[in-house]
Design a protein around this motif. Structure first.
Motif, short mmCIF file in Angstrom:
data_model
loop_
_atom_site.label_atom_id
_atom_site.label_comp_id
_atom_site.label_asym_id
_atom_site.label_seq_id
_atom_site.Cartn_x
_atom_site.Cartn_y
_atom_site.Cartn_z
N PRO A 196 0.82 -1.23 0.00
CA PRO A 196 0.00 0.00 0.00
C PRO A 196 0.85 1.27 0.00
N GLU A 197 1.98 1.25 0.70
CA GLU A 197 2.87 2.42 0.73
C GLU A 197 3.47 2.67 -0.67
N LEU A 244 2.17 1.70 -3.55
CA LEU A 244 1.08 2.15 -4.43
C LEU A 244 0.79 3.63 -4.22
N GLY A 245 0.96 4.09 -2.98
CA GLY A 245 0.74 5.50 -2.67
C GLY A 245 1.67 6.42 -3.44
N GLN A 246 2.83 5.92 -3.82
CA GLN A 246 3.79 6.70 -4.61
C GLN A 246 3.23 7.00 -6.01
N TYR A 247 2.26 6.20 -6.43
CA TYR A 247 1.72 6.31 -7.79
C TYR A 247 0.28 6.81 -7.81
N GLU A 248 -0.19 7.39 -6.72
CA GLU A 248 -1.56 7.91 -6.63
C GLU A 248 -1.87 8.90 -7.75
N LYS A 249 -0.88 9.70 -8.16
CA LYS A 249 -1.10 10.70 -9.20
C LYS A 249 -1.41 10.06 -10.55
N LYS A 294 -3.41 7.50 -11.06
CA LYS A 294 -4.67 6.74 -11.06
C LYS A 294 -5.52 7.16 -12.24
#
Length: 117
Positions: free
Chosen positions: A79-80, A82-87, A89
């Motif tokens: 999850p951490e 994946l958070g790096q790639y939130e932009k 989505k």
């Protein structure tokens, strides 16, 4: 892509070479199973690869976030990472598993041998 390789293959910087090896040596896993050494690929809505990392265990991945050669390889919770790639989505996480067992002399082979002692 070099996780089990004794010597890194620099051709993996070429997306066409990477796709060729994925097609020839890996199978896409379509269920929720993940195993040590599986590749996790983040793809954009238009199916372009955004990132790839290696599944270790218990939602821990081995990743290098960023193309900078000085960026270190690290262990991160999925999850951490994946958070790096939130932009980027929406994205999809695809799992790929190698057809053949890892090459001789790899971490997986050594740990399997140690269990038999």
């Amino acid at each position: 892509m070099n996780f089990f390789n004794a010597t890194p293959d620099s051709r993996f910087f070429d997306p066409m070479h990477t796709q060729k090896i994925l097609d020839a040596e890996y199978t896409r896993v379509r269920d929720d199973s993940r195993r040590f050494g599986d590749l996790l690929m983040l793809t954009s809505a238009d199916h372009q690869a955004l990132h790839m990392c290696v599944f270790i265990a218990d939602d821990v991945v081995f990743t290098k976030n960023g193309a900078n050669t000085q960026q270190p390889w690290v262990l991160m919770k999925l999850p951490e990472m994946l958070g790096q790639y939130e932009k980027d989505k929406p994205f999809q996480v695809r799992v790929y598993r190698r057809h053949a067992p890892p090459p001789l002399g790899t971490v997986q082979e050594v740990s399997s041998a140690a269990r038999t002692l």
